[in-house]
Design an enzyme around this catalytic site. Sequence first.
Site, mmCIF file in Angstrom:
data_model
loop_
_atom_site.group_PDB
_atom_site.id
_atom_site.type_symbol
_atom_site.label_atom_id
_atom_site.label_comp_id
_atom_site.label_asym_id
_atom_site.label_seq_id
_atom_site.Cartn_x
_atom_site.Cartn_y
_atom_site.Cartn_z
ATOM 1 N N MET A 5 0.691 -1.714 4.563
ATOM 2 C CA MET A 5 -0.328 -0.976 5.314
ATOM 3 C C MET A 5 -1.618 -1.785 5.318
ATOM 4 S SD MET A 5 0.264 2.901 4.103
ATOM 5 C CE MET A 5 1.877 3.653 4.300
ATOM 6 N N GLY A 16 -2.564 3.569 2.094
ATOM 7 C CA GLY A 16 -2.793 2.603 1.014
ATOM 8 C C GLY A 16 -4.118 2.863 0.322
ATOM 9 N N HIS A 17 -5.163 3.080 1.129
ATOM 10 C CA HIS A 17 -6.472 3.414 0.554
ATOM 11 C C HIS A 17 -6.380 4.742 -0.206
ATOM 12 C CE1 HIS A 17 -7.886 1.023 4.211
ATOM 13 N NE2 HIS A 17 -8.453 0.372 3.224
ATOM 14 N N SER A 63 -5.616 -2.003 7.630
ATOM 15 C CA SER A 63 -6.467 -1.545 8.737
ATOM 16 C C SER A 63 -6.248 -2.405 9.976
ATOM 17 C CB SER A 63 -7.935 -1.609 8.324
ATOM 18 O OG SER A 63 -8.130 -0.877 7.131
ATOM 19 N N GLN A 77 -8.014 -11.410 -4.068
ATOM 20 C CA GLN A 77 -9.289 -10.681 -4.177
ATOM 21 C C GLN A 77 -9.382 -9.962 -5.524
ATOM 22 O OE1 GLN A 77 -11.361 -8.481 -0.842
ATOM 23 N NE2 GLN A 77 -10.356 -6.767 -1.834
HETATM 24 P P1 AMP Z 1 -10.145 -2.805 2.619
HETATM 25 O O1 AMP Z 1 -10.614 -1.554 3.278
HETATM 26 O O2 AMP Z 1 -9.125 -3.565 3.401
HETATM 27 O O3 AMP Z 1 -11.273 -3.654 2.113
HETATM 28 O O4 AMP Z 1 -9.352 -2.331 1.322
HETATM 29 C C1 AMP Z 1 -9.955 -1.525 0.362
HETATM 30 C C2 AMP Z 1 -9.060 -1.459 -0.851
HETATM 31 O O5 AMP Z 1 -7.808 -0.886 -0.474
HETATM 32 C C3 AMP Z 1 -8.770 -2.832 -1.450
HETATM 33 O O6 AMP Z 1 -8.757 -2.739 -2.873
HETATM 34 C C4 AMP Z 1 -7.398 -3.126 -0.907
HETATM 35 O O7 AMP Z 1 -6.650 -4.037 -1.693
HETATM 36 C C5 AMP Z 1 -6.770 -1.748 -0.914
HETATM 37 N N1 AMP Z 1 -5.624 -1.702 0.005
HETATM 38 C C6 AMP Z 1 -5.602 -2.134 1.288
HETATM 39 N N2 AMP Z 1 -4.364 -1.986 1.792
HETATM 40 C C7 AMP Z 1 -3.598 -1.472 0.811
HETATM 41 C C8 AMP Z 1 -2.218 -1.106 0.708
HETATM 42 N N3 AMP Z 1 -1.370 -1.258 1.721
HETATM 43 N N4 AMP Z 1 -1.772 -0.596 -0.475
HETATM 44 C C9 AMP Z 1 -2.621 -0.441 -1.530
HETATM 45 N N5 AMP Z 1 -3.921 -0.768 -1.486
HETATM 46 C C10 AMP Z 1 -4.407 -1.281 -0.342
#
Ligand code: AMP
Length: 290
Positions: free
Chosen positions: A188, A36-37, A190, A155
Amino acid sequence: MILLKKANDLRNYIDSQRKNGKPIGFIPTMGALHQGHISLIEAAKSRNQLTVCSIFVNPTQFNDPSDFEKYPVTTDTDIAQLLAAGNDVLFLPELDEIYPAGIKPIRIYELGELETILEGKYRPGHFQGVCQVVHRLLDIVQPDLLFLGQKDYQQCMVISRLIELTGYADRITIQVCPTLREKDGLAMSSRNRRLSVKDRHTATTIFRTLSFIQQHLRPGDLTALHNKAVAALSAAGFRVDYVSISDARTLHPCTDWDGQQQLVALVAAFLDEVRLIDNLPLTNAIAASR
Ligand code: AMP
Protein backbone atom coordinates in the site's frame (compact mmCIF):
# COMPACT_ATOMS: atom_id res chain seq x y z
CA MET A 1 -10.33 13.47 17.81
CA ILE A 2 -8.74 16.84 18.33
CA LEU A 3 -7.43 18.66 15.24
CA LEU A 4 -4.67 21.20 15.85
CA LYS A 5 -2.85 23.35 13.33
CA LYS A 6 -0.45 25.31 15.53
CA ALA A 7 2.71 23.82 17.00
CA ASN A 8 2.25 25.65 20.30
CA ASP A 9 -1.32 24.41 20.72
CA LEU A 10 -0.17 20.87 20.06
CA ARG A 11 2.72 21.18 22.52
CA ASN A 12 0.40 22.48 25.25
CA TYR A 13 -2.22 19.82 24.66
CA ILE A 14 0.34 16.99 24.69
CA ASP A 15 1.95 18.37 27.85
CA SER A 16 -1.41 18.32 29.62
CA GLN A 17 -2.02 14.73 28.55
CA ARG A 18 1.47 13.66 29.56
CA LYS A 19 0.82 15.10 33.04
CA ASN A 20 -2.20 12.76 33.18
CA GLY A 21 0.22 9.88 32.70
CA LYS A 22 -0.57 9.09 29.06
CA PRO A 23 2.39 7.91 26.97
CA ILE A 24 2.54 9.61 23.59
CA GLY A 25 2.61 7.53 20.40
CA PHE A 26 3.47 9.50 17.29
CA ILE A 27 2.69 8.59 13.68
CA PRO A 28 4.10 11.10 11.17
CA THR A 29 2.57 10.91 7.67
CA MET A 30 2.17 12.87 4.46
CA GLY A 31 -1.54 12.08 4.25
CA ALA A 32 -3.45 10.39 1.42
CA LEU A 33 -3.97 7.81 4.10
CA HIS A 34 -4.52 4.13 3.46
CA GLN A 35 -4.78 1.06 5.63
CA GLY A 36 -0.98 0.92 5.97
CA HIS A 37 -1.02 4.25 7.79
CA ILE A 38 -4.03 3.19 9.82
CA SER A 39 -2.19 0.04 10.91
CA LEU A 40 0.37 2.32 12.59
CA ILE A 41 -2.42 4.11 14.48
CA GLU A 42 -3.81 0.73 15.51
CA ALA A 43 -0.37 -0.44 16.65
CA ALA A 44 -0.06 2.70 18.82
CA LYS A 45 -3.54 2.26 20.25
CA SER A 46 -2.87 -1.37 21.08
CA ARG A 47 0.06 -0.13 23.15
CA ASN A 48 -2.14 2.28 25.07
CA GLN A 49 -0.65 5.41 23.61
CA LEU A 50 -2.28 8.78 23.14
CA THR A 51 -2.09 8.65 19.35
CA VAL A 52 -0.79 11.77 17.65
CA CYS A 53 -0.84 11.61 13.86
CA SER A 54 0.61 14.40 11.73
CA ILE A 55 -0.21 15.09 8.10
CA PHE A 56 2.28 17.31 6.33
CA VAL A 57 3.49 16.99 2.76
CA ASN A 58 7.08 17.99 3.34
CA PRO A 59 8.52 19.91 0.37
CA THR A 60 12.15 19.51 1.44
CA GLN A 61 12.14 15.75 0.99
CA PHE A 62 11.04 15.84 -2.66
CA ASN A 63 14.06 15.86 -4.92
CA ASP A 64 11.65 15.95 -7.89
CA PRO A 65 9.41 19.09 -7.78
CA SER A 66 6.75 17.52 -10.01
CA ASP A 67 6.46 14.58 -7.58
CA PHE A 68 5.72 17.13 -4.84
CA GLU A 69 3.15 18.96 -6.97
CA LYS A 70 1.39 15.71 -7.85
CA TYR A 71 1.46 14.27 -4.35
CA PRO A 72 -2.18 13.38 -3.56
CA VAL A 73 -3.95 15.53 -0.97
CA THR A 74 -7.15 13.97 0.43
CA THR A 75 -7.59 15.74 3.75
CA ASP A 76 -11.34 15.13 4.20
CA THR A 77 -11.14 11.38 3.69
CA ASP A 78 -7.96 11.27 5.78
CA ILE A 79 -9.85 12.86 8.67
CA ALA A 80 -12.74 10.41 8.24
CA GLN A 81 -10.33 7.46 8.34
CA LEU A 82 -8.55 8.77 11.43
CA LEU A 83 -11.88 9.28 13.18
CA ALA A 84 -12.96 5.74 12.31
CA ALA A 85 -9.63 4.41 13.63
CA GLY A 86 -10.11 6.22 16.95
CA ASN A 87 -7.04 8.43 16.53
CA ASP A 88 -6.74 10.96 19.37
CA VAL A 89 -4.92 13.98 17.93
CA LEU A 90 -4.37 15.14 14.35
CA PHE A 91 -1.66 17.74 13.73
CA LEU A 92 -2.28 19.47 10.41
CA PRO A 93 0.28 22.26 10.20
CA GLU A 94 0.79 24.88 7.50
CA LEU A 95 4.27 25.27 6.04
CA ASP A 96 5.34 28.08 8.40
CA GLU A 97 4.56 26.02 11.51
CA ILE A 98 7.16 23.47 10.39
CA TYR A 99 9.57 25.92 8.81
CA PRO A 100 9.15 29.12 10.85
CA ALA A 101 12.44 30.52 9.49
CA GLY A 102 11.57 29.57 5.90
CA ILE A 103 12.82 26.62 3.90
CA LYS A 104 16.55 26.47 4.35
CA PRO A 105 18.82 23.81 5.77
CA ILE A 106 19.55 24.73 9.40
CA ARG A 107 21.90 21.85 9.89
CA ILE A 108 23.37 18.98 7.94
CA TYR A 109 22.62 15.57 9.44
CA GLU A 110 25.57 13.19 9.32
CA LEU A 111 23.91 10.12 7.87
CA GLY A 112 27.06 8.48 6.55
CA GLU A 113 26.63 5.85 3.88
CA LEU A 114 22.85 5.76 4.27
CA GLU A 115 22.81 8.95 2.25
CA THR A 116 24.85 7.61 -0.65
CA ILE A 117 23.30 4.20 -1.27
CA LEU A 118 19.90 3.08 -2.62
CA GLU A 119 17.33 5.83 -1.90
CA GLY A 120 20.16 8.13 -0.82
CA LYS A 121 21.87 7.72 -4.16
CA TYR A 122 18.79 8.01 -6.36
CA ARG A 123 17.07 10.79 -4.39
CA PRO A 124 19.81 13.29 -3.51
CA GLY A 125 18.83 15.45 -0.56
CA HIS A 126 15.76 13.34 0.23
CA PHE A 127 16.95 12.06 3.60
CA GLN A 128 18.19 15.50 4.70
CA GLY A 129 14.63 16.71 4.08
CA VAL A 130 13.20 13.74 5.99
CA CYS A 131 15.50 14.52 8.91
CA GLN A 132 14.58 18.21 8.85
CA VAL A 133 10.86 17.55 9.11
CA VAL A 134 11.05 14.63 11.53
CA HIS A 135 13.45 16.52 13.81
CA ARG A 136 11.06 19.49 13.94
CA LEU A 137 8.07 17.20 14.57
CA LEU A 138 9.89 15.32 17.34
CA ASP A 139 10.80 18.63 18.99
CA ILE A 140 7.13 19.57 19.01
CA VAL A 141 5.56 16.22 19.92
CA GLN A 142 8.30 14.72 22.13
CA PRO A 143 6.77 11.24 21.81
CA ASP A 144 7.57 8.17 23.86
CA LEU A 145 7.04 5.83 20.94
CA LEU A 146 7.52 6.64 17.27
CA PHE A 147 5.66 4.36 14.84
CA LEU A 148 7.21 3.81 11.40
CA GLY A 149 6.44 1.46 8.53
CA GLN A 150 8.91 -1.12 7.30
CA LYS A 151 7.68 -0.20 3.81
CA ASP A 152 10.25 2.62 4.03
CA TYR A 153 13.05 0.40 5.25
CA GLN A 154 15.96 2.76 4.70
CA GLN A 155 13.96 5.66 6.14
CA CYS A 156 13.54 3.66 9.36
CA MET A 157 17.33 3.40 9.53
CA VAL A 158 17.77 7.11 8.80
CA ILE A 159 15.29 8.10 11.52
CA SER A 160 16.97 5.75 13.96
CA ARG A 161 20.23 7.56 13.19
CA LEU A 162 18.49 10.94 13.51
CA ILE A 163 17.32 10.02 16.97
CA GLU A 164 20.90 9.27 17.98
CA LEU A 165 22.21 12.46 16.40
CA THR A 166 19.65 14.65 18.14
CA GLY A 167 20.05 13.15 21.61
CA TYR A 168 16.55 11.64 21.66
CA ALA A 169 17.80 8.06 21.83
CA ASP A 170 17.19 7.75 25.58
CA ARG A 171 13.67 9.13 25.39
CA ILE A 172 12.13 7.90 22.16
CA THR A 173 11.67 4.28 21.11
CA ILE A 174 11.08 3.41 17.47
CA GLN A 175 8.49 0.78 16.69
CA VAL A 176 8.78 -0.55 13.15
CA CYS A 177 5.49 -2.01 11.87
CA PRO A 178 5.09 -4.54 9.04
CA THR A 179 4.27 -3.48 5.49
CA LEU A 180 0.58 -3.74 4.68
CA ARG A 181 -0.16 -5.06 1.21
CA GLU A 182 -3.09 -5.23 -1.15
CA LYS A 183 -4.50 -8.73 -1.75
CA ASP A 184 -2.35 -9.07 -4.88
CA GLY A 185 0.83 -8.23 -2.93
CA LEU A 186 1.33 -4.61 -3.94
CA ALA A 187 2.57 -2.62 -0.95
CA MET A 188 0.00 0.00 0.00
CA SER A 189 1.27 3.46 -0.89
CA SER A 190 -0.20 6.92 -1.37
CA ARG A 191 1.44 6.93 -4.79
CA ASN A 192 -0.54 3.86 -5.97
CA ARG A 193 -3.53 6.05 -6.67
CA ARG A 194 -1.51 7.83 -9.36
CA LEU A 195 -1.13 4.59 -11.33
CA SER A 196 -3.21 3.99 -14.47
CA VAL A 197 -5.36 0.85 -14.45
CA LYS A 198 -2.79 -0.92 -16.62
CA ASP A 199 0.16 0.18 -14.46
CA ARG A 200 -1.69 -0.76 -11.28
CA HIS A 201 -1.85 -4.30 -12.66
CA THR A 202 1.82 -4.28 -13.70
CA ALA A 203 2.83 -2.94 -10.27
CA THR A 204 2.21 -6.35 -8.71
CA THR A 205 5.41 -7.51 -10.45
CA ILE A 206 7.41 -5.80 -7.70
CA PHE A 207 6.18 -8.08 -4.95
CA ARG A 208 6.37 -11.12 -7.22
CA THR A 209 10.00 -10.24 -7.96
CA LEU A 210 10.83 -9.79 -4.29
CA SER A 211 9.17 -13.13 -3.52
CA PHE A 212 11.13 -14.73 -6.39
CA ILE A 213 14.36 -13.52 -4.80
CA GLN A 214 13.26 -14.90 -1.43
CA GLN A 215 12.35 -18.29 -2.89
CA HIS A 216 15.52 -18.67 -4.95
CA LEU A 217 18.00 -17.35 -2.41
CA ARG A 218 20.83 -19.84 -1.86
CA PRO A 219 24.27 -19.42 -0.32
CA GLY A 220 26.92 -18.41 -2.85
CA ASP A 221 27.11 -15.90 -5.67
CA LEU A 222 23.93 -13.77 -5.88
CA THR A 223 24.72 -12.00 -9.15
CA ALA A 224 22.53 -14.20 -11.36
CA LEU A 225 19.57 -13.92 -8.97
CA HIS A 226 19.96 -10.15 -8.86
CA ASN A 227 20.17 -9.91 -12.65
CA LYS A 228 17.06 -12.06 -13.09
CA ALA A 229 15.12 -9.76 -10.78
CA VAL A 230 16.19 -6.65 -12.72
CA ALA A 231 15.31 -8.38 -16.00
CA ALA A 232 11.85 -9.39 -14.74
CA LEU A 233 11.01 -5.81 -13.75
CA SER A 234 12.39 -4.35 -16.98
CA ALA A 235 10.46 -6.90 -19.07
CA ALA A 236 7.24 -5.90 -17.28
CA GLY A 237 7.82 -2.27 -18.30
CA PHE A 238 9.54 -0.77 -15.25
CA ARG A 239 12.39 1.72 -15.36
CA VAL A 240 14.48 0.24 -12.58
CA ASP A 241 16.45 2.50 -10.22
CA TYR A 242 17.76 -0.45 -8.24
CA VAL A 243 17.23 -3.98 -7.08
CA SER A 244 19.48 -4.76 -4.15
CA ILE A 245 20.01 -7.83 -2.03
CA SER A 246 21.48 -6.14 1.00
CA ASP A 247 22.68 -6.72 4.51
CA ALA A 248 19.61 -6.12 6.67
CA ARG A 249 21.51 -3.96 9.18
CA THR A 250 23.76 -1.86 6.94
CA LEU A 251 22.07 -2.10 3.51
CA HIS A 252 25.47 -2.92 1.97
CA PRO A 253 24.83 -5.00 -1.17
CA CYS A 254 25.60 -8.67 -0.65
CA THR A 255 27.00 -10.39 -3.72
CA ASP A 256 28.14 -13.64 -2.13
CA TRP A 257 25.92 -14.98 0.65
CA ASP A 258 27.34 -17.16 3.41
CA GLY A 259 23.90 -18.49 4.35
CA GLN A 260 24.06 -16.72 7.75
CA GLN A 261 24.02 -12.99 7.07
CA GLN A 262 20.61 -11.33 7.59
CA LEU A 263 19.39 -10.02 4.25
CA VAL A 264 16.69 -7.78 2.81
CA ALA A 265 15.77 -7.32 -0.84
CA LEU A 266 14.87 -3.78 -1.89
CA VAL A 267 13.43 -2.38 -5.09
CA ALA A 268 12.82 1.09 -6.49
CA ALA A 269 11.35 1.39 -9.96
CA PHE A 270 9.24 3.69 -12.08
CA LEU A 271 6.04 2.89 -13.93
CA ASP A 272 5.55 5.87 -16.20
CA GLU A 273 6.24 8.83 -13.86
CA VAL A 274 5.28 7.04 -10.66
CA ARG A 275 8.16 5.81 -8.54
CA LEU A 276 7.40 2.81 -6.35
CA ILE A 277 9.56 1.29 -3.61
CA ASP A 278 9.20 -1.95 -1.72
CA ASN A 279 11.31 -4.43 0.23
CA LEU A 280 11.16 -7.90 1.67
CA PRO A 281 13.27 -9.20 4.53
CA LEU A 282 14.72 -12.45 3.19
CA THR A 283 15.73 -13.82 6.54
CA ASN A 284 14.23 -13.03 9.95
CA ALA A 285 15.55 -9.49 10.18
CA ILE A 286 13.31 -6.59 11.07
CA ALA A 287 14.28 -3.06 10.01
CA ALA A 288 15.96 -0.72 12.43
CA SER A 289 13.80 -1.54 15.49
CA ARG A 290 15.47 -0.05 18.51
P1 AMP B 1 4.09 8.49 4.27
O1 AMP B 1 2.75 9.12 4.42
O2 AMP B 1 4.29 7.78 2.97
O3 AMP B 1 5.21 9.41 4.63
O4 AMP B 1 4.13 7.32 5.35
C1 AMP B 1 3.91 7.57 6.69
C2 AMP B 1 4.27 6.34 7.49
O5 AMP B 1 3.43 5.26 7.07
C3 AMP B 1 5.72 5.90 7.28
O6 AMP B 1 6.26 5.43 8.52
C4 AMP B 1 5.56 4.77 6.29
O7 AMP B 1 6.62 3.83 6.32
C5 AMP B 1 4.26 4.15 6.75
N1 AMP B 1 3.66 3.36 5.66
C6 AMP B 1 3.48 3.75 4.38
N2 AMP B 1 2.97 2.73 3.67
C7 AMP B 1 2.84 1.69 4.51
C8 AMP B 1 2.38 0.34 4.36
N3 AMP B 1 1.96 -0.14 3.19
N4 AMP B 1 2.39 -0.47 5.46
C9 AMP B 1 2.82 0.00 6.66
N5 AMP B 1 3.27 1.25 6.85
C10 AMP B 1 3.28 2.09 5.80
